[in-house]
Write a protein that holds these residues in place. Structure first.
Motif, PDB file in Angstrom:
ATOM      1  N   ARG A  88      26.741  32.103 -11.973  1.00 17.47           N
ATOM      2  CA  ARG A  88      28.077  31.805 -12.523  1.00 17.47           C
ATOM      3  C   ARG A  88      29.020  31.611 -11.343  1.00 17.47           C
ATOM      4  N   GLN A  91      32.925  33.715 -10.495  1.00 15.95           N
ATOM      5  CA  GLN A  91      32.812  34.863 -11.382  1.00 15.95           C
ATOM      6  C   GLN A  91      34.203  35.391 -11.761  1.00 15.95           C
ATOM      7  N   ASN A 120      27.786  39.776  -5.834  1.00 19.09           N
ATOM      8  CA  ASN A 120      28.077  38.414  -6.297  1.00 19.09           C
ATOM      9  C   ASN A 120      27.214  37.377  -5.567  1.00 19.09           C
ATOM     10  N   GLU A 125      24.582  39.438  -9.289  1.00 12.18           N
ATOM     11  CA  GLU A 125      24.904  40.367 -10.380  1.00 12.18           C
ATOM     12  C   GLU A 125      26.219  39.955 -11.043  1.00 12.18           C
ATOM     13  N   ASP A 126      26.432  40.456 -12.247  1.00 21.03           N
ATOM     14  CA  ASP A 126      27.654  40.152 -13.002  1.00 21.03           C
ATOM     15  C   ASP A 126      28.753  41.118 -12.563  1.00 21.03           C
ATOM     16  N   ASP A 129      31.032  43.018 -15.093  1.00 18.57           N
ATOM     17  CA  ASP A 129      30.436  44.107 -15.874  1.00 18.57           C
ATOM     18  C   ASP A 129      30.855  45.455 -15.265  1.00 18.57           C
TER      19      ASP A 129
END
Lengths: 203, 203
Positions: A88, A91, A120, A125-126, A129
Motif C-alpha cells: 500500500r 500508507q 512500512n 506491515e500495516d 493497525d
C-alpha cells in the motif's frame, strides 16, 4: 554559540519514502557534528489536499513514481538499508504520527520512528493497525496500550493537526524537510549533510 | 568494456534551473572518470502539458517554487557559479534547443549549452531572442546566421519534436535526467556523481 543554534528540526511523514532514508540515518549523522535533532512528525495529506491532490504525487505522476521506486531501491542499497516495496502506498500514517508526537515529548521519537519506517518500507506491515504500532511501542519498553489510548485523545489529535498547520505555515511542501534554528530550510534526504553543516555553522 | 559502455546521455532543458547546474559541471566530472557525455536537448513543455500543467511545477506549487529559488542560490554558491534570478521563468527555450540539436551533431553542444545557461541564469538575457543565441554561436567561432537559419528548418524542428517524444517514451518527467548505456535513469543534479559511477562500472 548557544545550544539552540545546534538544533535541527526534522519534519517527516511516515508514509514518505525519502523520509524512511532520513529517519534511519540522521541521528548518527547529526551526532557526529554535535547537532541535536528535534523530531517533528506531521501529515502530508492535508498539505497535498490544499493544492488539489488526493494522494502522493508519485501516484499522480506515473513516470515520476516509477523512477522514485527505482531510485529508492538504489539509495537503500547505498545506505545498507533493507527495502521491500510496500503493497500500500502511501500508507495511512495518522495513528503513527499521533504516537510520534507523544514519543517526541519523552525522548524516544527517533527509535519509534525508525521502527515504524522499518515496518512500512522493509517489512510491508500495516502501520495503520494499532497492533503494529503497539508492538513497536512495547518493543521500546513502553506501555503500548496506554500510549495508544493517549494517542487517540482529542488533545493529541489537536496537537498533530496544529503541527501539520505549522508545517504548512512554514512553507513545507514535502518530506523530509530540515529547518535550522535560523530558519533555513532544506528539503529531501539529499540535503541532510548540507542542513547539518548549516546548523553546525549556526549562521 | 566497449566505448559505448562509458557513455552517459544528458537530457536537459534550457529553461530548467537544475539543468543549469548540471550543464555547467558535468563535462569535467565525467571526463575525470573517462565517461563521455551525449548531449540530448529536449523540451519539458510538452511533457508537462501531457499531465495537465501549462507551466513549470515551480510556478504551479508556490511553496515548492520559493524553496527551489533559495536552494538554487545555495547550490550556485557551493559550486561557485554566478546566479541572478531570471525575470522570466521558465524562459521560452525552443530556439536554443533547436540550435543545440545542431551543435550536438558537430561537437560543440557542451560549450553552447553552457553559454545559453549562463545567459539565462547569470545574465538574465532573453534566450528566445535570436540575437542572444546568434551571439553565443558566433562567440564559439561558428556562423550565427547560418546556424539560426538551419535551426528554423522543418527538418530541425522535426528532430527536436522527435527527441522530446523520445524523452517522454523513455519515462523522462523532469530535467536534468541522465541515462546510462544500459538504460539506468538518474534524475536531477544531485544524481550526477551516481550516474557517472554507474556509467563507469558499466553494469
Amino acid at each position: 554559540m548557544t545550544a539552540a543554534d545546534r538544533q535541527l528540526e526534522l519534519w517527516f511523514e511516515f508514509g514518505s519514502t525519502y523520509s524512511y532514508l532520513t529517519v534511519c540515518r540522521i541521528e548518527d549523522a547529526a551526532a557526529a557534528h554535535g547537532v541535536d535533532i528535534l523530531w517533528r512528525p506531521f501529515l502530508l495529506g492535508p498539505i497535498f489536499k490544499a493544492i488539489g491532490w488526493d494522494t502522493s504525487p508519485f501516484n499522480l505522476q506515473q513516470a515520476k513514481g516509477r523512477y522514485m521506486w527505482r531510485d529508492l531501491e538504489r539509495q537503500c542499497v547505498a545506505e545498507d538499508l533493507p527495502f521491500r516495496r510496500p503493497s500500500r502506498f502511501p500508507q495511512h500514517s495518522v495513528l503513527a504520527a499521533r504516537v510520534a508526537i507523544l514519543a517526541a515529548d519523552h525522548g524516544w521519537c527517533a527509535a519509534f520512528a525508525r521502527g515504524v519506517m522499518h515496518a512500512n518500507f522493509a517489512e510491508d506491515e500495516d502501520i495503520a493497525d494499532p497492533v503494529t504500532i503497539g508492538t513497536i511501542v512495547e518493543g521500546l519498553g513502553h506501555d503500548g496500550k496506554a500510549v495508544l489510548a493517549q494517542a487517540q485523545t482529542t488533545e493529541t489529535k489537536d496537537r498533530l493537526r496544529h503541527q501539520t498547520e505549522r508545517a504548512a505555515a512554514l512553507g513545507i511542501f514535502g518530506a523530509p524537510t530540515l529547518i535550522t534554528a535560523d530558519g533555513e530550510m532544506f528539503w529531501g534526504n539529499d540535503r541532510v549533510e548540507q542542513a547539518i553543516a548549516w546548523a553546525r555553522r549556526s549562521q
